[in-house]
Design an enzyme around this catalytic site. Structure first.
Site, mmCIF file in Angstrom:
data_model
loop_
_atom_site.group_PDB
_atom_site.id
_atom_site.type_symbol
_atom_site.label_atom_id
_atom_site.label_comp_id
_atom_site.label_asym_id
_atom_site.label_seq_id
_atom_site.Cartn_x
_atom_site.Cartn_y
_atom_site.Cartn_z
ATOM 1 N N ASP A 111 -6.123 11.861 -0.800
ATOM 2 C CA ASP A 111 -4.705 11.634 -0.993
ATOM 3 C C ASP A 111 -4.550 10.157 -1.373
ATOM 4 O OD1 ASP A 111 -1.991 11.777 -1.217
ATOM 5 O OD2 ASP A 111 -1.658 12.742 0.726
HETATM 6 C C1 BGC Z 1 1.206 12.616 -1.296
HETATM 7 C C2 BGC Z 1 0.480 13.624 -2.166
HETATM 8 C C3 BGC Z 1 0.710 13.296 -3.629
HETATM 9 C C4 BGC Z 1 0.248 11.883 -3.882
HETATM 10 C C5 BGC Z 1 0.412 11.451 -5.326
HETATM 11 C C6 BGC Z 1 0.924 11.182 -1.695
HETATM 12 O O1 BGC Z 1 1.846 10.326 -1.103
HETATM 13 O O2 BGC Z 1 0.878 12.839 0.050
HETATM 14 O O3 BGC Z 1 0.926 14.924 -1.879
HETATM 15 O O4 BGC Z 1 0.055 14.217 -4.441
HETATM 16 O O5 BGC Z 1 1.012 10.998 -3.080
HETATM 17 O O6 BGC Z 1 1.736 11.297 -5.659
#
Ligand code: BGC
Length: 699
Positions: free
Chosen positions: A228
């Protein structure tokens, strides 16, 4: 055509250490469109790779896209075929925007009823979640786009999400939290994203056992594991633990610069206090850049492991046609996607209660009331936010359909929605007429034949909702309108369960979740009966105190650890086993049809046939649900019943249909040091919800 594996082997031989490193951590996208970006290696014909969110539509910065209903609304259709179609539509829009991988679906189980991201997830039931996860992955990948189910695993709350450690039994992991991911992997998912959280003491981005042994070992996952954003916590531990790709690879300032966004002080990646408990360390990045090269040189990370990481990325690029051979062509048809989004929104709308008021007659005079009626509720806050292509507000949708007079009143001020990008709060509805007041709403209500009160919550990534109550004075607004109005219909736009204290005082309640861009259009269709509200609850609605997560150790945790002591008694499994009281049980939802269940016949071990009749004078949609209960003698305490199969069927007025319902293995197995078949005979309960059983048989 895929590049043969021999060619990937050849590429691996030709890549220098520096070039390999470039393929396992993100960089800044020169086009500013993607949220994650790999620059490729031009010298060897390896092109760029662009990743973008997310579950509710394609978030390519600066370009609007179809804003589909929230994932929980999609799951409420109990029709995975619609997930397949939505996935393919999102894939086509991704392709048109030069996006190669979508950061979705969100397949975490709904454990905490007020988790800030429930709208991005499907259900409290692992089998329902799995069905949607698989269909969504198939849909996305049918367009040669990589799907990224997230966030692996047990990422079930936003409070302290970057640091919380989940203390969970193997049985609960296997039976509840892992199945959605396993289904996505079995459906061929090219990638999996790790959660920010830890599980039983180890951060998920470096969880050897769950990444190497389970995901890549037992399940045979051959795609890449991506972190993530800012979720990589170590270099050697993560690389050796099974993480293949670090994202975003750049720090917060670089990311903001790439998006062309000026960072505001209270933006989510800035310093918003409300969200600070859910934010990762956005200064920590580049762990798979220089530090990984050094670790490979020193032998702390074997070069063969780096090769494996690169090979996994290249294999997916090859699979979607990026390494020569060309890609299938896919064109996005905006009008068709708009129709699909509307269809899913209507089909996912759950009619919780209806006392002879819906559907409305065409010429009814309607008062449309509520803080958000002038703007489509396209989603919650966070990385799933989308700029909608075509948004229809509740007022506009109802005005477009009604033959009678339509008045409007906001009643209470708009509900502030934290906006993830660009920071601060949206000023929704602030330019639409006079200061709202409950008195004005009551006046509008008393003059109309029926009042439609649209209430909503404002959930966001990085924070959990404070409670299950509707924010602001919305409960008061509903009570006041219900007192004054001849008939009152309440439409709830929420990210998950909410408490509805006035539900006995109103005539009808519709749950429409976050309906997406077609909000008002879909709502009008359901209100006036052009479509049946086909949805059923994929989560139990109850008072907060009734859920197993009511208690600090269970949520939000103590001293950095949250205890999943309820084990596999999540959602309705808990309500059933503990006689907890649901306001509306899992699976509940009414139709404009009325169904008489006639018979159930066992076809074989994994199939039953159910015959039912629509005794009403209107067509309707029924979701047949089959729950399995193991024999009493089963050793460990088991959930009294588990969803084993479901089928959504359209039944014309007065007609009888027979539907075959497939049953899933998950309901007949238990995990205890390995999977074991539960003891039969099983009682199969067939009905309209986890509590409304109409027929039963033995298997
Ligand atoms: C989130 C993810 C997301 C990523 C990219 C993170 O803050 O938890 O679900 O895909 O950001 O935007």
């Amino acid at each position: 055509m895929e590049t043969a594996s021999a060619d990937i082997g050849k590429l691996l031989q030709e890549l220098t250490l520096d070039e390999k490193i470039r393929l396992v951590h993100g960089a800044s996208d020169p086009s500013g469109a993607a949220t994650g970006y790999l620059p490729g290696v031009e010298r060897l014909g390896i092109p760029e790779l662009r990743l973008a969110d997310g579950p509710l539509g394609v978030r390519s910065h600066g370009e609007p896209a179809t804003a589909f209903p929230a994932s929980i609304a999609l799951a409420a259709t109990f029709d995975p075929e619609l997930a397949q179609r939505q996935g393919a539509a999102m894939g086509r829009e991704a392709r048109e925007r030069n996006i190669d991988a979508l950061l979705g679906p969100g397949v975490n189980l709904i454990r905490v009823p007020h988790c800030g991201r429930n709208f991005e997830y499907y259900s409290e039931d692992p089998m329902l979640t799995s069905a949607f996860a698989a269909s969504m992955v198939e849909g996305i990948q049918s367009t040669d786009v990589i799907a990224t189910p997230k966030h692996y695993v047990a990422n079930n709350q936003e409070t302290q999400r970057a640091s919380i450690d989940v203390d969970v039994s193997e049985a609960a992991l296997r039976e509840c939290y892992l199945p959605g991911f396993k289904a996505a992997v079995d459906a061929g998912s090219g990638s999996v994203m790790t959660g920010y959280n830890g599980v039983n003491g180890t951060p998920m981005s470096e969880h050897r056992r769950l990444l190497l042994d389970v995901l890549k070992g037992e399940w045979g996952f051959d795609g890449y594991v991506v972190s993530d954003w800012f979720g990589t916590k170590s270099t050697v531990g993560s690389a050796n633990g099974g993480l293949d790709l670090e994202m975003p690879g750049i720090d917060r300032e670089e990311m903001w610069e790439a998006f062309g966004i000026e960072e505001s002080d209270d933006g989510v990646f800035g310093e918003d206090e409300d969200l600070s408990e859910g934010m990762p360390d956005t200064g920590r990045s580049g762990l798979f850049a220089e530090p990984l090269a050094e670790a490979v040189e020193s032998g702390d990370v074997p070069e063969s492991r780096l090769d494996d990481m690169v090979e996994r990325v290249l294999r997916q690029m090859s699979r979607i046609g990026l390494l020569g051979g060309g890609r299938s062509s896919h064109q996005a048809d905006e009008a068709a996607h708009r129709t699909l989004a509307k269809r899913i929104a209507a089909r996912g709308t759950v009619l919780l209660k209806n006392e002879d008021v819906l559907p409305l007659s065409d010429d009814a005079d309607v008062a449309v009331i509520g803080p958000g009626i002038h703007e489509a509720k396209t989603g919650g806050g966070g990385s799933s936010e989308i700029e909608a292509l075509n948004a229809v507000s509740a007022v506009d949708g109802i005005r477009g359909r009604a033959d009678g007079d339509v008045s409007d009143a906001r009643g209470v001020p708009e509900i502030d929605q934290v906006s993830f990008f660009g920071g601060g709060e949206d000023e929704r509805g602030s330019d639409v007429g006079p200061e709202p007041s409950i008195e004005a709403a009551v006046d509008a209500a008393s003059a109309a034949d029926v009042s439609v009160v649209v209430v909503q919550d404002a959930a966001t990534e990085a924070a959990d909702r404070d409670s299950l109550q509707l924010p602001g004075d919305q409960d008061e607004l509903v009570e006041a309108v219900a007192d004054a109005s001849a008939r009152t219909v309440v439409v709830v736009q929420s990210s998950g369960p909410v408490e509805l204290p006035w539900r006995d005082d109103v005539d009808a309640v519709l749950e429409s979740w976050y309906p997406g861009q077609s909000d008002g259009d879909a709502l009008a269709t359901v209100l006036f009966g052009d479509a049946d509200p086909g949805g059923r609850l994929p989560v139990t609605f109850a008072a907060e105190s009734e859920y197993p997560t009511d208690g600090a150790a269970a949520f939000p945790g103590r001293d950095g650890t949250v205890e999943y002591d309820e084990g596999y008694f999540v959602g309705y499994r808990h309500f059933d086993a503990n006689d907890a009281e649901a306001a509306y049980p899992f699976g509940h939802g009414l139709s404009y049809g009325t169904f008489a269940y006639r018979s159930v016949d066992v076809v074989d071990d994994r199939r039953v046939q159910v015959t039912l009749e629509n005794t009403a004078e209107r067509a309707g949609r029924e979701v047949i649900q089959v729950y399995a209960s193991p024999a009493e003698s089963t050793g460990a305490k088991r959930p009294p019943r588990e969803l084993a199969g479901f089928e959504s069927v359209h039944v014309p007025a007065g007609e009888t249909v027979t539907a075959t319902v497939d049953l899933d293995d998950l309901a007949f197995r238990g995990y205890d040091d390995g999977w074991t078949e539960l003891e039969g005979p099983f009682e199969l309960a067939v009905g309209r919800s986890a509590e409304d059983v109409r027929l039963s048989t033995e298997l």
